[in-house]
Motif scaffolding. Structure first.
Motif, PDB file in Angstrom:
ATOM      1  N   GLY A 166      37.557  62.615  57.117  1.00 16.72           N
ATOM      2  CA  GLY A 166      36.263  64.130  55.463  1.00 16.72           C
ATOM      3  C   GLY A 166      36.789  63.249  54.930  1.00 16.72           C
ATOM      4  N   ILE A 167      37.702  62.733  53.983  1.00 13.76           N
ATOM      5  CA  ILE A 167      37.588  62.992  52.628  1.00 13.76           C
ATOM      6  C   ILE A 167      36.904  62.064  51.749  1.00 13.76           C
ATOM      7  N   LYS A 168      36.455  62.864  50.978  1.00 14.91           N
ATOM      8  CA  LYS A 168      35.231  62.135  50.313  1.00 14.91           C
ATOM      9  C   LYS A 168      35.683  61.191  48.945  1.00 14.91           C
ATOM     10  N   LEU A 169      35.730  59.462  48.745  1.00  8.77           N
ATOM     11  CA  LEU A 169      36.743  58.845  47.501  1.00  8.77           C
ATOM     12  C   LEU A 169      36.119  58.750  46.899  1.00  8.77           C
ATOM     13  N   LYS A 170      36.763  59.403  45.290  1.00 11.21           N
ATOM     14  CA  LYS A 170      36.811  59.606  44.156  1.00 11.21           C
ATOM     15  C   LYS A 170      35.761  58.055  43.672  1.00 11.21           C
ATOM     16  N   VAL A 171      35.871  57.908  42.473  1.00 16.35           N
ATOM     17  CA  VAL A 171      35.225  56.262  42.097  1.00 16.35           C
ATOM     18  C   VAL A 171      36.135  56.640  40.342  1.00 16.35           C
ATOM     19  N   ASP A 172      36.625  55.344  40.337  1.00 14.81           N
ATOM     20  CA  ASP A 172      36.727  55.199  38.631  1.00 14.81           C
ATOM     21  C   ASP A 172      35.545  53.860  38.506  1.00 14.81           C
ATOM     22  N   VAL A 173      35.545  53.884  37.357  1.00 11.99           N
ATOM     23  CA  VAL A 173      35.859  52.696  36.565  1.00 11.99           C
ATOM     24  C   VAL A 173      36.635  51.995  35.498  1.00 11.99           C
ATOM     25  N   ILE A 174      37.440  50.985  35.876  1.00 12.81           N
ATOM     26  CA  ILE A 174      38.459  50.442  35.429  1.00 12.81           C
ATOM     27  C   ILE A 174      37.910  49.080  34.829  1.00 12.81           C
ATOM     28  N   ASN A 175      39.193  48.601  34.107  1.00 19.57           N
ATOM     29  CA  ASN A 175      38.525  47.209  33.406  1.00 19.57           C
ATOM     30  C   ASN A 175      39.094  46.205  34.771  1.00 19.57           C
ATOM     31  N   THR A 176      38.747  45.107  34.838  1.00 25.92           N
ATOM     32  CA  THR A 176      38.638  43.717  35.439  1.00 25.92           C
ATOM     33  C   THR A 176      39.846  43.380  36.040  1.00 25.92           C
ATOM     34  N   PRO A 177      40.853  43.367  37.070  1.00 22.86           N
ATOM     35  CA  PRO A 177      42.003  43.201  37.064  1.00 22.86           C
ATOM     36  C   PRO A 177      42.769  41.405  36.526  1.00 22.86           C
ATOM     37  N   VAL A 178      43.335  40.911  35.419  1.00 21.64           N
ATOM     38  CA  VAL A 178      44.024  39.968  35.016  1.00 21.64           C
ATOM     39  C   VAL A 178      44.923  39.753  35.079  1.00 21.64           C
ATOM     40  N   VAL A 179      46.076  39.211  36.706  1.00 14.18           N
ATOM     41  CA  VAL A 179      47.007  39.768  36.573  1.00 14.18           C
ATOM     42  C   VAL A 179      47.568  37.814  36.484  1.00 14.18           C
ATOM     43  N   ASP A 180      49.003  37.887  35.908  1.00 15.05           N
ATOM     44  CA  ASP A 180      49.945  36.758  35.545  1.00 15.05           C
ATOM     45  C   ASP A 180      50.685  35.988  36.612  1.00 15.05           C
ATOM     46  N   LEU A 181      50.484  35.280  36.791  1.00 11.97           N
ATOM     47  CA  LEU A 181      51.774  35.085  38.615  1.00 11.97           C
ATOM     48  C   LEU A 181      52.414  34.144  37.514  1.00 11.97           C
ATOM     49  N   PRO A 182      53.850  34.463  37.241  1.00 10.87           N
ATOM     50  CA  PRO A 182      55.240  33.552  36.915  1.00 10.87           C
ATOM     51  C   PRO A 182      55.636  32.471  37.762  1.00 10.87           C
ATOM     52  N   LEU A 183      56.580  31.899  36.808  1.00  7.44           N
ATOM     53  CA  LEU A 183      57.273  30.835  37.516  1.00  7.44           C
ATOM     54  C   LEU A 183      57.822  31.153  38.308  1.00  7.44           C
ATOM     55  N   GLY A 184      58.859  31.705  37.704  1.00  9.22           N
ATOM     56  CA  GLY A 184      59.972  32.110  38.955  1.00  9.22           C
ATOM     57  C   GLY A 184      59.713  33.060  39.702  1.00  9.22           C
ATOM     58  N   SER A 185      58.417  34.101  40.045  1.00  7.75           N
ATOM     59  CA  SER A 185      57.941  34.597  40.942  1.00  7.75           C
ATOM     60  C   SER A 185      58.493  35.037  42.223  1.00  7.75           C
ATOM     61  N   THR A 186      59.103  35.915  43.086  1.00 11.84           N
ATOM     62  CA  THR A 186      59.564  36.064  43.982  1.00 11.84           C
ATOM     63  C   THR A 186      58.479  35.952  45.355  1.00 11.84           C
ATOM     64  N   GLU A 187      59.198  35.518  46.557  1.00 17.27           N
ATOM     65  CA  GLU A 187      57.892  35.790  47.777  1.00 17.27           C
ATOM     66  C   GLU A 187      57.189  37.096  47.322  1.00 17.27           C
ATOM     67  N   ASP A 188      58.535  38.096  47.371  1.00 16.22           N
ATOM     68  CA  ASP A 188      58.170  39.803  47.645  1.00 16.22           C
ATOM     69  C   ASP A 188      57.333  39.997  46.912  1.00 16.22           C
ATOM     70  N   ARG A 189      57.492  39.682  45.054  1.00 20.42           N
ATOM     71  CA  ARG A 189      56.780  39.751  43.572  1.00 20.42           C
ATOM     72  C   ARG A 189      55.357  39.682  44.192  1.00 20.42           C
TER      73      ARG A 189
END
Length: 340
Positions: A84-107
């Motif tokens: 029964g908790i009302k969900l608040k709404v925000d306006v955010i920037n569309t995510p643009v995420v870099d996936l570096p080559l050296g990233s681990t699976e956990d990352r």
């Protein structure tokens, strides 16, 4: 303030810019693969696009920025609604995420929050890059050099739209729908066919040969480096116009009609070229609709088909040992032979 190079200030590379805009208008197209020469602005154009993407509505404080308009939410947002908790709404920037080559699976997929585990003795999930990219863009530079186990992981998530993590006593499932953008130099290695097929559009990026165009690129880059704020301000109005155009195109998208006759031509083209599977037809249909919406048209026509066919098909063609013609030339030749 974002200090990325303005999208509208990028000289040339029209096909690459159009493909990115179309993938923004309709994320279901399947993303963009940009392969070509080094130093041709592939990374620059992606980061430029990030600055003009329209903002989105998201559940406040949600790690996965769930869409409040959808019935399917992450487990945390579902629990709040159930209690029964009302969900608040925000306006955010569309995510643009870099996936570096050296990233681990956990990352990439996420892992246990060590800080909470050590300080509070609580097993808590720390979201990874896939969670941060949900409802946005995931960009991989030098994607053709990505490690095989990460490729397998991306293929699974891209197909399902969900990321499932079961490790260290944790079992977490969260939404992970994103537009996959990749760039690379084909001379340094090829993509695995399974990942190649997941991209909706493919762009061949070449070094400009026109001398005046090359000089203009150098001048604009120099002006940007000398005074970034002033240069960005100079092109802000043009970037804003592109952003408004994208928003209007998204609203028009569902009203664009595609005739059966046009779909028959698209399917005939795919069959003639021997494109694997049916993703070629699906991508062309969606891309034609997005292009027509971008041009303010109510109906897609044969010119839209001719424009999007190379984007949708050049990376889906089987290699013909008897034909050393490039894939783009093969598509264009097929268009001339089949489409009147």
């Amino acid at each position: 303030m974002s200090f990325s190079f303005p999208f509208s200030a990028i000289v040339g590379q029209d096909e690459m810019k159009l493909a990115l805009i179309l993938s923004t208008i309709d994320p279901n197209i399947g993303g963009v693969l940009m392969l070509g020469d080094r130093g041709t602005g592939k990374s620059t154009v992606v980061r430029s696009l990030a600055a003009l993407l329209p903002p989105i509505k998201a559940v406040s404080l949600c790690k996965y920025h769930c869409d409040p308009a959808l019935s399917v939410l992450c487990s945390e947002c579902e629990d709040k609604k159930r209690n029964g908790i009302k969900l608040k709404v925000d306006v955010i920037n569309t995510p643009v995420v870099d996936l570096p080559l050296g990233s681990t699976e956990d990352r990439v997929v996420g892992s246990i929050d060590l800080e909470k585990a050590l300080s509070q003795g609580v097993k808590s999930f720390e979201p990874g890059l896939l969670a941060k990219a949900n409802r946005g863009f995931l960009y991989i530079d030098e994607v053709n050099l990505l490690e095989d186990h990460l490729v397998d992981l991306l293929i699974d998530v891209a197909a399902s739209g969900e990321n499932v993590v079961e490790r260290d006593g944790l079992s977490v499932k969260h939404p992970a729908k994103f537009v996959l953008i990749g760039s690379g130099n084909p001379e340094e290695g090829e993509l695995r066919p399974q990942l190649l097929d997941r991209y909706g559009m493919s762009v061949e990026v070449r070094t400009p040969t026109d001398v005046l165009q090359r000089i203009e690129i150098i001048k604009r880059r120099e002006a940007f480096e000398r005074d970034r704020e002033q240069f960005i301000a100079k092109w802000a109005e043009q970037d804003l116009e592109i952003q408004k155009h994208i928003v209007q195109s998204k609203k028009r998208l569902e009203r664009v009609e595609i005739s059966d006759e046009l779909l028959i031509k698209a399917s005939t083209l795919c069959a003639h070229l021997g494109a694997d599977g049916l993703r070629g037809e699906l991508t062309m249909m969606r891309t034609m609709r997005a292009l027509a919406a971008y041009q303010g048209k109510k109906h897609a026509d044969i010119q839209h088909l001719k424009a999007v066919a190379p984007l949708a098909l050049r990376h889906r063609l089987r290699r013909d040992p008897l034909d050393d013609t490039g894939s783009s030339a093969r598509v264009e030749r097929a268009i001339e032979e089949i489409i009147q």
